[in-house]
Design a protein around this motif. Structure first.
Motif, PDB file in Angstrom:
ATOM      1  N   ARG A 121      32.164 -10.743  -2.637  1.00 24.08           N
ATOM      2  CA  ARG A 121      31.965 -11.121  -1.239  1.00 24.08           C
ATOM      3  C   ARG A 121      32.050  -9.920  -0.304  1.00 24.08           C
ATOM      4  NH1 ARG A 121      33.660 -15.061  -4.260  1.00 24.08           N
ATOM      5  NH2 ARG A 121      33.221 -17.266  -3.783  1.00 24.08           N
ATOM      6  N   ASP A 142      36.047 -18.123  -0.170  1.00 20.92           N
ATOM      7  CA  ASP A 142      35.033 -18.526   0.805  1.00 20.92           C
ATOM      8  C   ASP A 142      35.674 -18.688   2.182  1.00 20.92           C
ATOM      9  OD1 ASP A 142      32.953 -18.468  -0.997  1.00 20.92           O
ATOM     10  OD2 ASP A 142      32.883 -20.640  -1.299  1.00 20.92           O
ATOM     11  N   TRP A 143      36.857 -19.297   2.218  1.00 21.28           N
ATOM     12  CA  TRP A 143      37.574 -19.466   3.487  1.00 21.28           C
ATOM     13  C   TRP A 143      37.896 -18.105   4.090  1.00 21.28           C
ATOM     14  CZ3 TRP A 143      42.284 -18.035   5.514  1.00 21.28           C
ATOM     15  CH2 TRP A 143      42.714 -18.714   6.656  1.00 21.28           C
ATOM     16  N   ASP A 153      34.728 -16.388   5.430  1.00 22.19           N
ATOM     17  CA  ASP A 153      34.295 -16.990   6.694  1.00 22.19           C
ATOM     18  C   ASP A 153      35.089 -16.435   7.867  1.00 22.19           C
ATOM     19  OD1 ASP A 153      32.370 -18.528   5.452  1.00 22.19           O
ATOM     20  OD2 ASP A 153      33.608 -20.344   5.380  1.00 22.19           O
ATOM     21  N   ARG A 154      36.400 -16.280   7.690  1.00 21.25           N
ATOM     22  CA  ARG A 154      37.230 -15.770   8.790  1.00 21.25           C
ATOM     23  C   ARG A 154      36.955 -14.300   9.064  1.00 21.25           C
ATOM     24  NH1 ARG A 154      37.368 -20.748   7.411  1.00 21.25           N
ATOM     25  NH2 ARG A 154      38.556 -22.011   8.900  1.00 21.25           N
ATOM     26  N   ASP A 188      34.215 -12.554   8.247  1.00 24.16           N
ATOM     27  CA  ASP A 188      32.840 -12.342   8.695  1.00 24.16           C
ATOM     28  C   ASP A 188      32.690 -12.641  10.181  1.00 24.16           C
ATOM     29  OD1 ASP A 188      32.121 -11.627   6.167  1.00 24.16           O
ATOM     30  OD2 ASP A 188      31.186 -13.527   5.638  1.00 24.16           O
ATOM     31  N   GLY A 189      33.568 -13.483  10.700  1.00 24.78           N
ATOM     32  CA  GLY A 189      33.494 -13.829  12.120  1.00 24.78           C
ATOM     33  C   GLY A 189      34.046 -12.750  13.039  1.00 24.78           C
TER      34      GLY A 189
END
Length: 369
Positions: free
Chosen positions: A184, A358-359, A362-363, A365-366
């Motif tokens: 990732r 994945d969680w 997501d954090r 990448d934001g």
């Protein structure tokens, strides 16, 4: 005539909860590259129930040495990928062999020393190469970690730190979670509290009341690196005894995300003790103040297995109390139907890791690089 092979029938000591749990962990590691199912059952079938501890050590060391030797021969022949996969399995088998041995046992220290050697060889021959790093913590006791850079990375990258409970060995993260971070686009820092030795000082470390101070020291170290995006550092606290990670994150506002027990175990133990010593049940009321007295400054994820040590209802109740003081917090309970319900998700670590990373992605990448 059809002959049906039943591996469980070859394992004579499944009446032992502790050994069975460790065996389940070893089987679950197979899908992550940390073992082979056939090798696990072969070693387990040779364990003598009449002399369980000694034969357990003997058989897992035997299978570990075979894996290490295969890895070394493959490396000499230029087959680095084959060498790495065998070193990974050897790491897990050597670690498993020490399961029932005392910290001061020379056999344990020897096995862990060889395990460390396999880990160093594995890390050194990754692409890009990893590093063995030392992180200042206590006077006379530094933390040791493995830093694995994100593949094909240029410039500063996000990082996931993995820390387990006080007795947790960082070498497990090399097969357990490393690929989920690197696939990732994140670097990984696997670190434990045991220093650069082989665990003889374990009692001294676990007895400390300020374990959470190690979390800030790890964060300080990452900030000093020129290949780390210090705004995108997440941390994973692994194991039932990793509440110190939650405490450390609550005291440090520099983390971007955290996956941990959120202080659930600390809350549970506190409630238990207060209720036990309170005749009128006032202990439960004292929990309304929440834990840990400092607000989390980043998103928090708590994951537990529905068949773990704490009942789902107890976890949900403690979570709701925690959420009233820390709104940006999430709970994922894996039920038996998902096969991720065991304590520590040992029955199916893959699904748990996919959800967790994945969680985290997501954090992170934001947050703009």
């Amino acid at each position: 005539m059809t002959v049906h092979f039943c591996p469980e029938a070859q394992v004579k000591w499944l009446d032992s909860d502790e050994f069975s749990t460790e065996f389940l962990r070893l089987l679950g590691a197979a899908q992550e590259g940390g073992s082979m199912v056939s090798e696990c059952f072969l070693a387990a079938s040779r364990v003598d129930p009449g002399n369980r501890s000694a034969s357990w050590y003997r058989e897992w060391v035997r299978i570990a040495e075979l894996s290490r030797e295969r890895g070394n021969i493959a490396f000499e022949r230029g087959r680095v990928l084959t060498a790495q996969s065998n070193w990974l399995r050897a790491i897990n088998y050597y670690h498993a062999s020490t399961f029932a041995l005392d910290a001061a046992d020379k056999k344990r220290q020897d096995a862990l020393g060889i395990m460390r050697d396999c880990a160093r060889r594995y890390v050194a021959h990754l692409t890009p190469a990893g590093e063995v790093v030392e992180i200042p913590w206590l006077e006379g006791h530094v933390l040791e970690g493995y830093f694995l850079p994100a593949p094909a990375a240029s410039g500063r990258t996000p990082v996931v730190v993995c820390m387990g409970d006080p007795g947790h060995w960082k070498e497990e993260y090399l097969f357990k979670v490393a690929r989920y971070a690197r696939e990732r686009g994140m670097s990984l820092l696997a670190v434990d509290l045991l220093g650069a030795g082989v665990g003889a000082e374990f009692e001294e470390v676990i007895g400390r009341r300020d374990l959470e101070t190690s979390v800030g020291c790890v964060r300080d170290y990452l900030t000093s690196r020129d290949d780390v995006d210090e705004r995108r550092i997440a941390i994973l606290g692994d194991g039932a005894g990793s509440s110190f990670v939650a405490r450390g994150v609550a005291l440090d506002n520099r983390f971007a995300a955290v996956v941990c027990d959120g202080g659930i175990w600390d809350m549970h133990e506190r409630a238990f003790l207060m209720n036990r010593f309170s005749r009128d049940g006032a202990g439960s009321m004292a929990m309304e103040g929440g834990w840990p007295g400092h607000r989390f400054h980043c998103p928090v994820l708590i994951t537990v297995g529905g068949q773990g040590w704490l009942e789902s209802g107890v976890v949900a109740d403690l979570f709701e109390r925690l959420k009233s003081h820390h709104p940006d917090i999430s709970l994922k309970i894996f039920e038996s139907s998902e096969t991720v319900a065991a304590q520590g998700h040992h029955d199916n670590p893959t699904l748990a890791n996919e959800f967790i990373f994945d969680w985290v992605a997501d954090r992170l990448d934001g947050i703009p690089a």
